[in-house]
Scaffold this active site. Structure first.
Site, mmCIF file in Angstrom:
data_model
loop_
_atom_site.group_PDB
_atom_site.id
_atom_site.type_symbol
_atom_site.label_atom_id
_atom_site.label_comp_id
_atom_site.label_asym_id
_atom_site.label_seq_id
_atom_site.Cartn_x
_atom_site.Cartn_y
_atom_site.Cartn_z
ATOM 1 N N ASP A 59 -10.134 5.583 -3.254
ATOM 2 C CA ASP A 59 -8.897 6.085 -2.657
ATOM 3 C C ASP A 59 -8.912 7.607 -2.715
ATOM 4 O O ASP A 59 -9.082 8.195 -3.782
ATOM 5 C CB ASP A 59 -7.701 5.520 -3.440
ATOM 6 C CG ASP A 59 -6.391 5.662 -2.687
ATOM 7 O OD1 ASP A 59 -6.263 6.618 -1.902
ATOM 8 O OD2 ASP A 59 -5.509 4.811 -2.892
ATOM 9 N N CYS B 191 -3.182 6.954 -5.021
ATOM 10 C CA CYS B 191 -2.925 5.514 -4.887
ATOM 11 C C CYS B 191 -1.495 5.155 -5.325
ATOM 12 O O CYS B 191 -1.186 5.155 -6.520
ATOM 13 C CB CYS B 191 -3.937 4.691 -5.673
ATOM 14 S SG CYS B 191 -3.888 2.938 -5.246
ATOM 15 N N GLY B 192 -0.678 4.809 -4.343
ATOM 16 C CA GLY B 192 0.725 4.498 -4.635
ATOM 17 C C GLY B 192 0.901 3.252 -5.489
ATOM 18 O O GLY B 192 1.678 3.247 -6.448
ATOM 19 N N THR B 193 0.163 2.185 -5.152
ATOM 20 C CA THR B 193 0.301 0.963 -5.953
ATOM 21 C C THR B 193 -0.404 1.145 -7.303
ATOM 22 O O THR B 193 0.034 0.584 -8.315
ATOM 23 C CB THR B 193 -0.250 -0.264 -5.197
ATOM 24 O OG1 THR B 193 -1.568 0.026 -4.710
ATOM 25 C CG2 THR B 193 0.640 -0.643 -4.032
ATOM 26 N N HIS C 106 -8.791 -3.787 -7.642
ATOM 27 C CA HIS C 106 -8.825 -2.325 -7.744
ATOM 28 C C HIS C 106 -9.118 -1.946 -9.202
ATOM 29 O O HIS C 106 -8.553 -2.560 -10.110
ATOM 30 C CB HIS C 106 -7.480 -1.696 -7.379
ATOM 31 C CG HIS C 106 -7.064 -1.869 -5.948
ATOM 32 N ND1 HIS C 106 -6.641 -3.069 -5.416
ATOM 33 C CD2 HIS C 106 -6.972 -0.960 -4.934
ATOM 34 C CE1 HIS C 106 -6.321 -2.905 -4.149
ATOM 35 N NE2 HIS C 106 -6.515 -1.626 -3.824
ATOM 36 N N CYS D 240 0.872 -1.168 0.000
ATOM 37 C CA CYS D 240 0.000 0.000 0.000
ATOM 38 C C CYS D 240 0.913 1.223 0.000
ATOM 39 O O CYS D 240 1.634 1.450 0.981
ATOM 40 C CB CYS D 240 -0.916 -0.010 1.225
ATOM 41 S SG CYS D 240 -2.014 1.416 1.232
ATOM 42 N N GLY D 241 0.864 1.982 -1.089
ATOM 43 C CA GLY D 241 1.803 3.106 -1.237
ATOM 44 C C GLY D 241 1.529 4.226 -0.263
ATOM 45 O O GLY D 241 2.423 4.678 0.464
ATOM 46 N N HIS D 242 0.261 4.676 -0.216
ATOM 47 C CA HIS D 242 -0.035 5.770 0.717
ATOM 48 C C HIS D 242 0.190 5.281 2.143
ATOM 49 O O HIS D 242 0.633 6.032 3.015
ATOM 50 C CB HIS D 242 -1.475 6.290 0.525
ATOM 51 C CG HIS D 242 -2.465 5.624 1.414
ATOM 52 N ND1 HIS D 242 -3.180 4.493 1.059
ATOM 53 C CD2 HIS D 242 -2.820 5.885 2.691
ATOM 54 C CE1 HIS D 242 -3.934 4.117 2.063
ATOM 55 N NE2 HIS D 242 -3.749 4.943 3.074
#
Ligand code: PYC
Length: 314
Positions: free
Chosen positions: A234, A238-240, A208, A93-95
């Site tokens: 999100d 969204c980082g990913t 997603h 999860c990027g964020h």
């Protein structure tokens, strides 16, 4: 019986570009001390009620992403982390990772500089700058399928790419929708229908769905709307999801290695990203994502004897 410090779950909340993360510092059961992926399995199979206690109402809400700090076997890693949401568990999860770094800084457990964090899908490198910006180098990302056509009942054909950026995404450019906050109800309903049809048509892994459109702010390259597994969107870019986008841009030769891509989210907040090739044959890249998180709260979540919702409303 009074709730005690021993049964309390210590959490620190943050948000990254508007998307919240609840980092669990202590209070979860011991998960066997194996790899982070095996700890995730034990949490999911034996203690899933801890996830619902922390994220579900009345202590949480659908938008929160949880991040459990856990032991790691990976040399040089500061910690392991298991990400989870209202529907289950995430790969990366990027964020959330940016939120974890901001949280560890708040706790005095790290200072500006480089570090590594272990996730169920691989090790993520990061650099925390003195200003609070976090640059993460994500796990290997790649496009798995281009121009997948989905027949969405009651809507028609939708074309997009399937890509991995630490989670599985379906990325759609031609959707005809306006990517504005006042349209999120419609965007959510449509992306949920697309995901259901896509899952039924041979892509059960995708949880997603990401719509892309023109940016609203000068200097940005794109705006997105991202449907998350539990039916919420999100708040961040969204980082990913941005990693999956970078993998598609790389595969299409639409962005050069090392060139910065500015991805705007539905709130207008932004992540910048770039990638390095790992293997052109396989279309494999390692994306870098830069963002900033802010700590918003520190709490001890309590479960009182007799509380019918001690483990959340499920
Ligand atoms: O930033 O990677 C991300 C993410 C995944 C789900 C919500 N945010």
């Amino acid at each position: 019986m009074e709730p005690t410090a021993a049964t309390a779950i210590h959490v620190i909340d943050s948000h990254t570009a508007g998307e919240p993360t609840r980092t669990v510092i202590s209070g979860f059961p011991e998960l066997g001390g194996g790899s982070v992926a095996s700890q995730l399995e034990i949490l999911r199979d034996e203690h899933d009620h801890y996830r619902t206690a922390v994220l579900n109402e009345p202590r949480g809400n659908d938008v929160l992403v949880g991040a459990l700090l856990c032991p790691t076997l990976e040399p040089g890693c500061l910690t392991g982390v298991i990400f989870f949401n209202n529907a289950g568990y995430l790969g990366m999860c990027g964020h959330g990772l940016i939120g974890v770094v901001a949280t560890l800084r708040y706790l005095g457990r790290l200072h500006p500089g480089a570090g590594r964090i272990d996730t169920p899908v691989g090790v993520v490198d990061f650099v925390l700058s003195p200003t609070g910006d976090v640059e993460l180098t994500n796990v290997e990302s790649r496009r798995a399928a281009k121009d997948v056509v989905v027949d969405v009942p009651g809507h028609g054909l939708v074309c997009g790419d399937v890509a991995w950026g630490g989670n599985w995404f379906f990325l759609v450019k031609d959707h005809g929708e306006s990517l504005v906050l006042s349209n999120v109800g419609r965007l959510t309903a449509l992306t949920m229908m697309i995901r259901e049809a896509l899952n039924a048509q041979g892509h059960p892994e995708v949880d997603h769905v990401e719509f892309f459109g023109p940016p609203q702010q000068p200097g940005h390259h794109s705006r997105n709307f991202v449907l998350c597994p539990g039916g919420v969107y999100d708040r961040s870019p969204c980082g990913t999801g941005t990693s999956a986008k970078l993998a598609c841009l790389a595969a299409d030769d639409a962005l050069e290695e090392g060139v910065v891509w500015h991805q705007e989210g539905i709130l207008g907040t932004h992540f910048s990203g770039s990638f390095r090739w790992i293997d052109r044959e396989r279309g494999a890249v390692r994306p870098k994502i830069v963002g900033r998180a802010f700590v918003t709260a520190e709490a001890r979540l309590l479960r009182e004897e007799g509380d019918p919702f001690a483990w959340g409303i499920c």
